[in-house]
Design a protein around this motif. Structure first.
Motif, PDB file in Angstrom:
ATOM      1  N   MET A 194      -4.141  -3.038  20.198  1.00  0.00           N
ATOM      2  CA  MET A 194      -5.125  -3.377  19.169  1.00  0.00           C
ATOM      3  C   MET A 194      -4.485  -4.306  18.150  1.00  0.00           C
ATOM      4  O   MET A 194      -3.471  -3.967  17.537  1.00  0.00           O
ATOM      5  N   ARG A 195      -5.096  -5.461  17.939  1.00  0.00           N
ATOM      6  CA  ARG A 195      -4.645  -6.386  16.895  1.00  0.00           C
ATOM      7  C   ARG A 195      -5.241  -5.941  15.565  1.00  0.00           C
ATOM      8  O   ARG A 195      -6.451  -5.730  15.460  1.00  0.00           O
ATOM      9  N   ILE A 196      -4.369  -5.799  14.566  1.00  0.00           N
ATOM     10  CA  ILE A 196      -4.833  -5.285  13.285  1.00  0.00           C
ATOM     11  C   ILE A 196      -4.325  -6.169  12.161  1.00  0.00           C
ATOM     12  O   ILE A 196      -3.196  -6.678  12.195  1.00  0.00           O
ATOM     13  N   GLY A 197      -5.168  -6.381  11.177  1.00  0.00           N
ATOM     14  CA  GLY A 197      -4.800  -7.138   9.991  1.00  0.00           C
ATOM     15  C   GLY A 197      -4.781  -6.242   8.776  1.00  0.00           C
ATOM     16  O   GLY A 197      -5.432  -5.187   8.746  1.00  0.00           O
ATOM     17  N   LEU A 198      -4.052  -6.655   7.767  1.00  0.00           N
ATOM     18  CA  LEU A 198      -3.932  -5.894   6.519  1.00  0.00           C
ATOM     19  C   LEU A 198      -4.620  -6.659   5.403  1.00  0.00           C
ATOM     20  O   LEU A 198      -4.322  -7.837   5.173  1.00  0.00           O
ATOM     21  N   LEU A 199      -5.498  -5.976   4.690  1.00  0.00           N
ATOM     22  CA  LEU A 199      -6.154  -6.539   3.518  1.00  0.00           C
ATOM     23  C   LEU A 199      -5.567  -5.865   2.284  1.00  0.00           C
ATOM     24  O   LEU A 199      -5.763  -4.675   2.063  1.00  0.00           O
ATOM     25  N   GLY A 200      -4.805  -6.626   1.503  1.00  0.00           N
ATOM     26  CA  GLY A 200      -4.174  -6.074   0.314  1.00  0.00           C
ATOM     27  C   GLY A 200      -2.680  -6.326   0.312  1.00  0.00           C
ATOM     28  O   GLY A 200      -2.048  -6.363   1.377  1.00  0.00           O
ATOM     29  N   THR A 201      -2.133  -6.487  -0.891  1.00  0.00           N
ATOM     30  CA  THR A 201      -0.711  -6.844  -1.007  1.00  0.00           C
ATOM     31  C   THR A 201       0.004  -6.065  -2.103  1.00  0.00           C
ATOM     32  O   THR A 201       1.149  -6.351  -2.402  1.00  0.00           O
ATOM     33  N   GLY A 202      -0.666  -5.068  -2.701  1.00  0.00           N
ATOM     34  CA  GLY A 202      -0.079  -4.343  -3.820  1.00  0.00           C
ATOM     35  C   GLY A 202       0.980  -3.343  -3.406  1.00  0.00           C
ATOM     36  O   GLY A 202       1.428  -3.319  -2.244  1.00  0.00           O
ATOM     37  N   PRO A 203       1.415  -2.481  -4.351  1.00  0.00           N
ATOM     38  CA  PRO A 203       2.487  -1.522  -4.058  1.00  0.00           C
ATOM     39  C   PRO A 203       2.198  -0.621  -2.864  1.00  0.00           C
ATOM     40  O   PRO A 203       3.091  -0.327  -2.071  1.00  0.00           O
ATOM     41  N   TRP A 204       0.939  -0.162  -2.719  1.00  0.00           N
ATOM     42  CA  TRP A 204       0.592   0.727  -1.606  1.00  0.00           C
ATOM     43  C   TRP A 204       0.682  -0.006  -0.275  1.00  0.00           C
ATOM     44  O   TRP A 204       1.151   0.546   0.716  1.00  0.00           O
ATOM     45  N   ALA A 205       0.225  -1.250  -0.258  1.00  0.00           N
ATOM     46  CA  ALA A 205       0.350  -2.053   0.963  1.00  0.00           C
ATOM     47  C   ALA A 205       1.814  -2.279   1.316  1.00  0.00           C
ATOM     48  O   ALA A 205       2.189  -2.278   2.493  1.00  0.00           O
ATOM     49  N   GLN A 206       2.638  -2.462   0.310  1.00  0.00           N
ATOM     50  CA  GLN A 206       4.049  -2.754   0.539  1.00  0.00           C
ATOM     51  C   GLN A 206       4.827  -1.546   1.056  1.00  0.00           C
ATOM     52  O   GLN A 206       5.622  -1.673   1.990  1.00  0.00           O
ATOM     53  N   VAL A 207       4.587  -0.363   0.456  1.00  0.00           N
ATOM     54  CA  VAL A 207       5.406   0.804   0.812  1.00  0.00           C
ATOM     55  C   VAL A 207       4.833   1.599   1.967  1.00  0.00           C
ATOM     56  O   VAL A 207       5.551   2.358   2.622  1.00  0.00           O
ATOM     57  N   ALA A 208       3.521   1.465   2.236  1.00  0.00           N
ATOM     58  CA  ALA A 208       2.879   2.298   3.260  1.00  0.00           C
ATOM     59  C   ALA A 208       2.306   1.482   4.407  1.00  0.00           C
ATOM     60  O   ALA A 208       2.758   1.594   5.544  1.00  0.00           O
ATOM     61  N   HIS A 209       1.320   0.653   4.119  1.00  0.00           N
ATOM     62  CA  HIS A 209       0.569  -0.003   5.188  1.00  0.00           C
ATOM     63  C   HIS A 209       1.402  -0.967   6.012  1.00  0.00           C
ATOM     64  O   HIS A 209       1.433  -0.876   7.249  1.00  0.00           O
ATOM     65  N   ALA A 210       2.045  -1.905   5.352  1.00  0.00           N
ATOM     66  CA  ALA A 210       2.778  -2.917   6.114  1.00  0.00           C
ATOM     67  C   ALA A 210       3.874  -2.292   6.984  1.00  0.00           C
ATOM     68  O   ALA A 210       3.991  -2.632   8.167  1.00  0.00           O
ATOM     69  N   PRO A 211       4.703  -1.369   6.458  1.00  0.00           N
ATOM     70  CA  PRO A 211       5.710  -0.745   7.325  1.00  0.00           C
ATOM     71  C   PRO A 211       5.106   0.048   8.478  1.00  0.00           C
ATOM     72  O   PRO A 211       5.622   0.007   9.600  1.00  0.00           O
ATOM     73  N   ALA A 212       4.009   0.779   8.212  1.00  0.00           N
ATOM     74  CA  ALA A 212       3.402   1.578   9.276  1.00  0.00           C
ATOM     75  C   ALA A 212       2.789   0.694  10.351  1.00  0.00           C
ATOM     76  O   ALA A 212       2.931   0.972  11.555  1.00  0.00           O
ATOM     77  N   LEU A 213       2.116  -0.366   9.960  1.00  0.00           N
ATOM     78  CA  LEU A 213       1.479  -1.241  10.943  1.00  0.00           C
ATOM     79  C   LEU A 213       2.518  -2.006  11.756  1.00  0.00           C
ATOM     80  O   LEU A 213       2.393  -2.148  12.979  1.00  0.00           O
ATOM     81  N   SER A 214       3.539  -2.505  11.087  1.00  0.00           N
ATOM     82  CA  SER A 214       4.547  -3.305  11.799  1.00  0.00           C
ATOM     83  C   SER A 214       5.398  -2.454  12.734  1.00  0.00           C
ATOM     84  O   SER A 214       5.909  -2.950  13.738  1.00  0.00           O
ATOM     85  N   GLY A 215       5.532  -1.157  12.410  1.00  0.00           N
ATOM     86  CA  GLY A 215       6.371  -0.294  13.235  1.00  0.00           C
ATOM     87  C   GLY A 215       5.628   0.492  14.297  1.00  0.00           C
ATOM     88  O   GLY A 215       6.251   1.222  15.070  1.00  0.00           O
ATOM     89  N   HIS A 216       4.304   0.339  14.365  1.00  0.00           N
ATOM     90  CA  HIS A 216       3.520   1.139  15.301  1.00  0.00           C
ATOM     91  C   HIS A 216       3.602   0.530  16.696  1.00  0.00           C
ATOM     92  O   HIS A 216       3.327  -0.652  16.885  1.00  0.00           O
ATOM     93  N   PRO A 217       3.947   1.336  17.706  1.00  0.00           N
ATOM     94  CA  PRO A 217       4.147   0.773  19.049  1.00  0.00           C
ATOM     95  C   PRO A 217       2.867   0.299  19.732  1.00  0.00           C
ATOM     96  O   PRO A 217       2.928  -0.506  20.657  1.00  0.00           O
ATOM     97  N   ASP A 218       1.701   0.789  19.285  1.00  0.00           N
ATOM     98  CA  ASP A 218       0.448   0.443  19.948  1.00  0.00           C
ATOM     99  C   ASP A 218      -0.436  -0.476  19.111  1.00  0.00           C
ATOM    100  O   ASP A 218      -1.619  -0.642  19.406  1.00  0.00           O
ATOM    101  N   LEU A 219       0.133  -1.047  18.068  1.00  0.00           N
ATOM    102  CA  LEU A 219      -0.585  -2.001  17.235  1.00  0.00           C
ATOM    103  C   LEU A 219       0.119  -3.345  17.259  1.00  0.00           C
ATOM    104  O   LEU A 219       1.355  -3.407  17.259  1.00  0.00           O
ATOM    105  N   ASP A 220      -0.661  -4.402  17.253  1.00  0.00           N
ATOM    106  CA  ASP A 220      -0.144  -5.756  17.089  1.00  0.00           C
ATOM    107  C   ASP A 220      -0.512  -6.187  15.671  1.00  0.00           C
ATOM    108  O   ASP A 220      -1.658  -6.555  15.400  1.00  0.00           O
ATOM    109  N   PHE A 221       0.453  -6.091  14.769  1.00  0.00           N
ATOM    110  CA  PHE A 221       0.229  -6.443  13.370  1.00  0.00           C
ATOM    111  C   PHE A 221       0.106  -7.960  13.283  1.00  0.00           C
ATOM    112  O   PHE A 221       1.078  -8.691  13.429  1.00  0.00           O
ATOM    113  N   ALA A 222      -1.123  -8.442  13.037  1.00  0.00           N
ATOM    114  CA  ALA A 222      -1.415  -9.859  13.200  1.00  0.00           C
ATOM    115  C   ALA A 222      -1.292 -10.672  11.920  1.00  0.00           C
ATOM    116  O   ALA A 222      -1.000 -11.876  11.985  1.00  0.00           O
ATOM    117  N   GLY A 223      -1.524 -10.057  10.762  1.00  0.00           N
ATOM    118  CA  GLY A 223      -1.467 -10.861   9.559  1.00  0.00           C
ATOM    119  C   GLY A 223      -1.930 -10.128   8.322  1.00  0.00           C
ATOM    120  O   GLY A 223      -2.423  -8.994   8.386  1.00  0.00           O
TER     121      GLY A 223
END
Length: 298
Positions: free
Chosen positions: A1-30
């Motif tokens: 599954m290709r997934i994008g992230l909407l948001g760039t604040g502290p929560w996106a930085q400490v939670a979302h971006a690391p979780a999406l980029s490290g997930h084996p079944d997700l393609d972190f697209a942008g």
């Protein structure tokens, strides 16, 4: 599954971006953000594309994760659903019931899956406890204290958040407490609310359809030494306490992404989806109306 992230604040930085980029079944697209420079910086850290146009990102992905203020999240979640994107959302779903309903309706009409990230509900020990207590039944009463130090800790990165300043603990930590109590005690028939105590501290009392009652104390103004979360249940089985989570936010968000993948694959709604989050939004809105001199939930 290709997934994008909407948001760039502290929560996106400490939670979302690391979780999406490290997930084996997700393609972190942008990444897309309201501040293009911040989107570029966060995207660069994770080796993905920064999008200037949110609709261009929606056209390129199968799903989006949202780390934005509730009003912005609600608007973009509707756009994302209409673009055919599955939704990994944050709490609260929306700042009003009408906006929350629009998200639920858009997801249903588009046939996309949704999962809302109530942190406690995706931590293994607390979620297992919730499932166990819901199955046990016979509860007489519940008590929740969700006390944060967002406004008293000078180093808290969320203290400057405009929506938290406006909405306070009721809308920020209230969803966490309700996400634990509702699966166990059931829907509330009535809600009362009072604003007693320092700062944004509020108290709710719920009369549940099961016959049980519950009380909630919510604050973002607790002294740092007094901050923390507690849920206690009392009933036929005795007294039991919500276990403390031993995992960080990234593993929890990874499980939320797993839940979204499962819901998208099977077509079976996750119990922590946007419809569940809408029920919580309704309770929060009712409590807010009471605090402003409105009427009880009925």
């Amino acid at each position: 599954m290709r997934i994008g992230l909407l948001g760039t604040g502290p929560w996106a930085q400490v939670a979302h971006a690391p979780a999406l980029s490290g997930h084996p079944d997700l393609d972190f697209a942008g990444v897309w953000g309201r501040r293009p420079d911040a989107a570029g910086e966060l995207a660069g850290l994770h080796g993905v594309r920064a999008y200037d146009d949110v609709d261009a990102l929606l056209a390129d992905v199968d799903a989006v994760a949202v780390a934005l203020p509730p009003a912005v999240q609600a608007e973009l979640a509707v756009r994302a659903a209409r673009a055919g994107c599955h939704l990994l959302l944050d709490k609260p779903l929306a700042p009003t019931v009408a906006q929350g309903r629009a998200v639920v309706r858009a997801a249903a009409e588009a046939g996309v899956a949704s999962v809302v990230f109530f942190t406690t509900r995706f931590q293994s020990a607390p979620e297992a406890w919730i499932t166990e207590q819901a199955g046990a039944g016979g509860w007489f009463t519940g008590r929740a204290q969700w006390l944060g130090a967002v406004f008293t800790d000078p180093d808290n990165p969320f203290a400057a958040s405009p929506w938290r300043r406006e909405k306070g603990a009721l809308w920020d930590v209230g969803p966490h407490a309700l996400s634990v109590l509702l699966p166990v005690l059931g829907e509330p028939r009535r809600v009362t609310a009072a604003a007693y105590g320092p700062g944004d501290t509020v108290h709710l009392v719920l009369d549940h359809a099961s016959g049980a009652s519950s009380s909630l104390t919510l604050s973002l103004t607790a002294p740092p030494a007094a901050a923390g979360a507690m849920v206690e249940l009392r009933g036929d089985a005795g007294i039991t306490l919500l276990p403390e989570a031993s995992e960080g936010v990234v593993p929890a968000l990874t499980r939320a992404a797993d839940a979204l993948l499962t819901a998208a694959r099977t077509g079976v709604p996750d119990p922590r989806d946007a419809a569940f989050a809408l029920r919580i939004t309704d309770i929060l809105a009712s409590a807010e109306a009471l605090l402003r001199g409105g009427t009880h939930l009925s």
